[in-house]
Structures are given as structure tokens and as C-alpha cells.
Design a protein around this motif. Sequence first.
Motif, PDB file in Angstrom:
ATOM      1  N   CYS A 137      45.318  41.160  44.827  1.00  0.00           N
ATOM      2  CA  CYS A 137      45.446  41.128  43.369  1.00  0.00           C
ATOM      3  C   CYS A 137      46.915  41.060  42.993  1.00  0.00           C
ATOM      4  CB  CYS A 137      44.814  42.383  42.771  1.00  0.00           C
ATOM      5  SG  CYS A 137      43.097  42.608  43.305  1.00  0.00           S
ATOM      6  N   PHE A 138      47.228  40.137  42.104  1.00  0.00           N
ATOM      7  CA  PHE A 138      48.623  39.839  41.795  1.00  0.00           C
ATOM      8  C   PHE A 138      49.223  40.844  40.817  1.00  0.00           C
ATOM      9  CE2 PHE A 138      51.825  36.461  40.446  1.00  0.00           C
ATOM     10  CZ  PHE A 138      52.459  36.450  41.676  1.00  0.00           C
ATOM     11  N   ASP A 139      48.403  41.421  39.949  1.00  0.00           N
ATOM     12  CA  ASP A 139      48.918  42.321  38.908  1.00  0.00           C
ATOM     13  C   ASP A 139      48.122  43.617  38.910  1.00  0.00           C
ATOM     14  OD1 ASP A 139      46.735  42.110  36.569  1.00  0.00           O
ATOM     15  OD2 ASP A 139      46.966  40.176  37.585  1.00  0.00           O
ATOM     16  N   PRO A 167      41.968  35.673  46.356  1.00  0.00           N
ATOM     17  CA  PRO A 167      42.554  36.036  45.067  1.00  0.00           C
ATOM     18  C   PRO A 167      41.399  36.319  44.105  1.00  0.00           C
ATOM     19  CG  PRO A 167      42.398  33.661  45.191  1.00  0.00           C
ATOM     20  CD  PRO A 167      41.763  34.197  46.462  1.00  0.00           C
ATOM     21  N   SER A 168      41.724  36.723  42.903  1.00  0.00           N
ATOM     22  CA  SER A 168      40.694  36.964  41.887  1.00  0.00           C
ATOM     23  C   SER A 168      40.308  35.617  41.266  1.00  0.00           C
ATOM     24  CB  SER A 168      41.251  37.915  40.828  1.00  0.00           C
ATOM     25  OG  SER A 168      40.298  38.114  39.810  1.00  0.00           O
ATOM     26  N   ILE A 169      39.304  34.985  41.870  1.00  0.00           N
ATOM     27  CA  ILE A 169      38.921  33.616  41.475  1.00  0.00           C
ATOM     28  C   ILE A 169      38.446  33.589  40.008  1.00  0.00           C
ATOM     29  CG2 ILE A 169      37.300  31.714  41.940  1.00  0.00           C
ATOM     30  CD1 ILE A 169      37.190  32.736  44.872  1.00  0.00           C
ATOM     31  N   SER A 170      38.926  32.609  39.281  1.00  0.00           N
ATOM     32  CA  SER A 170      38.512  32.288  37.897  1.00  0.00           C
ATOM     33  C   SER A 170      39.010  33.237  36.805  1.00  0.00           C
ATOM     34  CB  SER A 170      36.981  32.163  37.763  1.00  0.00           C
ATOM     35  OG  SER A 170      36.517  30.978  38.368  1.00  0.00           O
ATOM     36  N   THR A 171      39.716  34.321  37.153  1.00  0.00           N
ATOM     37  CA  THR A 171      40.105  35.268  36.090  1.00  0.00           C
ATOM     38  C   THR A 171      41.486  34.993  35.505  1.00  0.00           C
ATOM     39  OG1 THR A 171      41.058  36.944  37.560  1.00  0.00           O
ATOM     40  CG2 THR A 171      38.685  37.075  37.133  1.00  0.00           C
ATOM     41  N   GLY A 172      42.141  33.917  35.927  1.00  0.00           N
ATOM     42  CA  GLY A 172      43.432  33.537  35.352  1.00  0.00           C
ATOM     43  C   GLY A 172      43.206  32.513  34.255  1.00  0.00           C
ATOM     44  N   VAL A 173      43.702  31.313  34.486  1.00  0.00           N
ATOM     45  CA  VAL A 173      43.565  30.222  33.516  1.00  0.00           C
ATOM     46  C   VAL A 173      42.094  29.940  33.180  1.00  0.00           C
ATOM     47  CG1 VAL A 173      43.941  27.727  33.228  1.00  0.00           C
ATOM     48  CG2 VAL A 173      45.762  29.153  34.124  1.00  0.00           C
ATOM     49  N   TYR A 174      41.174  30.165  34.119  1.00  0.00           N
ATOM     50  CA  TYR A 174      39.755  29.867  33.887  1.00  0.00           C
ATOM     51  C   TYR A 174      39.040  30.928  33.048  1.00  0.00           C
ATOM     52  CZ  TYR A 174      39.798  25.720  36.922  1.00  0.00           C
ATOM     53  OH  TYR A 174      40.027  24.485  37.463  1.00  0.00           O
ATOM     54  N   ALA A 175      39.733  32.056  32.756  1.00  0.00           N
ATOM     55  CA  ALA A 175      39.319  33.006  31.702  1.00  0.00           C
ATOM     56  C   ALA A 175      37.991  33.739  31.927  1.00  0.00           C
ATOM     57  CB  ALA A 175      39.315  32.300  30.339  1.00  0.00           C
ATOM     58  N   GLY A 219      48.281  25.137  38.688  1.00  0.00           N
ATOM     59  CA  GLY A 219      49.132  26.289  38.393  1.00  0.00           C
ATOM     60  C   GLY A 219      48.628  27.527  39.095  1.00  0.00           C
ATOM     61  N   GLY A 220      49.141  28.665  38.710  1.00  0.00           N
ATOM     62  CA  GLY A 220      48.667  29.959  39.206  1.00  0.00           C
ATOM     63  C   GLY A 220      48.724  30.061  40.715  1.00  0.00           C
ATOM     64  N   VAL A 221      47.707  30.663  41.273  1.00  0.00           N
ATOM     65  CA  VAL A 221      47.690  30.914  42.716  1.00  0.00           C
ATOM     66  C   VAL A 221      47.654  29.602  43.508  1.00  0.00           C
ATOM     67  CG1 VAL A 221      45.165  31.243  42.927  1.00  0.00           C
ATOM     68  CG2 VAL A 221      46.724  32.444  44.482  1.00  0.00           C
ATOM     69  N   ASP A 222      47.009  28.594  42.950  1.00  0.00           N
ATOM     70  CA  ASP A 222      46.921  27.278  43.588  1.00  0.00           C
ATOM     71  C   ASP A 222      48.325  26.693  43.795  1.00  0.00           C
ATOM     72  OD1 ASP A 222      45.819  24.914  44.517  1.00  0.00           O
ATOM     73  OD2 ASP A 222      44.966  24.291  42.606  1.00  0.00           O
ATOM     74  N   GLY A 274      49.376  42.339  45.631  1.00  0.00           N
ATOM     75  CA  GLY A 274      50.367  41.558  46.353  1.00  0.00           C
ATOM     76  C   GLY A 274      50.239  40.076  46.102  1.00  0.00           C
ATOM     77  N   ASP A 275      50.936  39.323  46.957  1.00  0.00           N
ATOM     78  CA  ASP A 275      51.009  37.859  46.863  1.00  0.00           C
ATOM     79  C   ASP A 275      50.226  37.283  48.049  1.00  0.00           C
ATOM     80  OD1 ASP A 275      51.745  35.193  47.053  1.00  0.00           O
ATOM     81  OD2 ASP A 275      53.889  35.575  46.829  1.00  0.00           O
ATOM     82  N   ILE A 276      49.198  36.522  47.753  1.00  0.00           N
ATOM     83  CA  ILE A 276      48.298  36.040  48.811  1.00  0.00           C
ATOM     84  C   ILE A 276      48.995  35.071  49.774  1.00  0.00           C
ATOM     85  CG2 ILE A 276      47.260  34.044  47.631  1.00  0.00           C
ATOM     86  CD1 ILE A 276      44.500  35.234  48.656  1.00  0.00           C
ATOM     87  N   THR A 277      50.098  34.460  49.339  1.00  0.00           N
ATOM     88  CA  THR A 277      50.804  33.540  50.242  1.00  0.00           C
ATOM     89  C   THR A 277      51.514  34.283  51.378  1.00  0.00           C
ATOM     90  OG1 THR A 277      52.891  33.521  49.001  1.00  0.00           O
ATOM     91  CG2 THR A 277      51.215  31.893  48.367  1.00  0.00           C
TER      92      THR A 277
HETATM   93  P1  ADP Z   1      41.784  30.345  38.021  1.00  0.00           P
HETATM   94  O1  ADP Z   1      42.137  28.960  37.537  1.00  0.00           O
HETATM   95  O2  ADP Z   1      40.685  30.335  39.070  1.00  0.00           O
HETATM   96  O3  ADP Z   1      41.551  31.303  36.904  1.00  0.00           O
HETATM   97  P2  ADP Z   1      44.525  31.359  38.457  1.00  0.00           P
HETATM   98  O4  ADP Z   1      45.448  30.981  39.553  1.00  0.00           O
HETATM   99  O5  ADP Z   1      44.901  30.981  37.064  1.00  0.00           O
HETATM  100  O6  ADP Z   1      43.071  30.790  38.872  1.00  0.00           O
HETATM  101  O7  ADP Z   1      44.312  32.940  38.481  1.00  0.00           O
HETATM  102  C1  ADP Z   1      43.519  33.601  39.431  1.00  0.00           C
HETATM  103  C2  ADP Z   1      44.182  34.921  39.786  1.00  0.00           C
HETATM  104  O8  ADP Z   1      45.199  34.677  40.771  1.00  0.00           O
HETATM  105  C3  ADP Z   1      44.880  35.645  38.633  1.00  0.00           C
HETATM  106  O9  ADP Z   1      44.581  37.039  38.722  1.00  0.00           O
HETATM  107  C4  ADP Z   1      46.361  35.397  38.932  1.00  0.00           C
HETATM  108  O10 ADP Z   1      47.176  36.435  38.413  1.00  0.00           O
HETATM  109  C5  ADP Z   1      46.337  35.443  40.430  1.00  0.00           C
HETATM  110  N1  ADP Z   1      47.512  34.930  41.168  1.00  0.00           N
HETATM  111  C6  ADP Z   1      48.510  34.113  40.758  1.00  0.00           C
HETATM  112  N2  ADP Z   1      49.396  33.917  41.764  1.00  0.00           N
HETATM  113  C7  ADP Z   1      48.963  34.649  42.831  1.00  0.00           C
HETATM  114  C8  ADP Z   1      49.440  34.899  44.154  1.00  0.00           C
HETATM  115  N3  ADP Z   1      50.547  34.341  44.623  1.00  0.00           N
HETATM  116  N4  ADP Z   1      48.700  35.734  44.958  1.00  0.00           N
HETATM  117  C9  ADP Z   1      47.559  36.294  44.526  1.00  0.00           C
HETATM  118  N5  ADP Z   1      47.055  36.099  43.294  1.00  0.00           N
HETATM  119  C10 ADP Z   1      47.753  35.294  42.456  1.00  0.00           C
END
Ligand code: ADP
Length: 169
Positions: free
Chosen positions: A153-155, A114-122, A31-34, A9-12
Motif C-alpha cells: 500500500c502506497f499511502d 497494489p491496491s487495484i482500481s482504488t486510484g484513478v479508477y475510483a 499513470g499511478g502504479v503502472d 511501501g513502493d511495489i517497485t
Molecule cells: P487504478 O487505475 O487501478 O486505480 P492507480 O495506479 O491509479 O490504479 O492506483 C492504484 C493504487 O496504487 C493506489 O492506491 C495508488 O496510490 C497506488 N500506487 C501508486 N504508485 C504505487 C507504487 N509505486 N507502489 C504501490 N502502490 C502504488
Amino acid sequence: MHQLKAIQGDITQVHVDAIVNAANTTLLGGGGVDGAIHRAAGPGLYAACLQFHGCPTGEARITHGFRLPAKYVIHTPGPIWHGGNNGEDKLLANSYRNSLQLAEENDCHTVAFPSISTGVYAFPLARAAHIAITTIRDFLKTSQVVAEVEMVCFDPTTYAAYQREIKEE
Ligand code: ADP
């Protein structure tokens, strides 16, 4: 009863005492969840974050949730993945532990991450999920306050990784 689960889902949108934001060290949005959290919370969140003058990786800061359904937002910059030999594992565990500590100090019973660090932070997903779940489990064993933690988890791939880790533990 202490409880830990993963949802997709969407953490917001989640109704909990505190949601955690995977922030960057400026704490001023990104970007991303932030970005999603700042958009949903409105400009009050940005103004509240200005007062911190940033936050080191692995530490955490708390603000109100403003227009979010959650009462609080806990902001933590997770580590950027640089190959795994630069303290990434420990810093990621610190992000989860310090966020839960702040939740406890602010009397939060329900917390969503959220899944911290697994998006843009790789950060590699399976490795991050293992660290997240073991750190949260350890904290829940001794907490008198935090009773329920959700990994939002978003995906589907992220959801599957956390589900697998929760079942295997
Ligand atoms: P980081 O910079 O810590 O890697 P990101 O925001 O790039 O953070 O990604 C962290 C995770 O948050 C990823 O799995 C991304 O798909 C997920 N994410 C993005 N938008 C949302 C949301 N609205 N709710 C929950 N998770 C989200």
C-alpha cells in the motif's frame, strides 16, 4: 504455511517472485502504479507488453520483471468504478484470482499486489479491500504453490484499510 499481510511501501522495490501491475486494457503503461512499474523496469517491459495487443478487464498477462527486483510482472486491468452496478465487484475479484492463477502456473511462491482500481479508477477503498482479501484468502486455501501474498500500500489510508480487512476476516 500460507501467509497474507499488508505493508506500506513502493511495489517497485519489493523482492518477490511476482508483482502485480494495476494496468489498463492497452497494457502499454499509464499513470499511478503502472507508470512507476514501467519506469523502474525499463523499456524491455514496454516491448514485452506490446506482444499482447491489450488485455480485457479482469484478465491477466505475465512478463519478466526486467530491471525490477521481482522476477515477473503480472499485468491486470482492474475495473473502472461506474457506481457499482456494472459488474465491478466481480471484475475486481477476477483481477486478483486470475493474477494468482498465473503466478501459480509460473511457480511463484511470493506475490505482491497494489491496491487495484482504488486510484484513478475510483473503486471505493473499503469495498475493494474486502474483495481483495477474501479472494486472496480463498485462493491461498487451495494453492500448492503460492505461499505468501503481500498487499503493498502506497499511502497510510490504503494501508489502514487493508490492515483492518486482514484483521477482521
Ligand atoms: P487504478 O487505475 O487501478 O486505480 P492507480 O495506479 O491509479 O490504479 O492506483 C492504484 C493504487 O496504487 C493506489 O492506491 C495508488 O496510490 C497506488 N500506487 C501508486 N504508485 C504505487 C507504487 N509505486 N507502489 C504501490 N502502490 C502504488
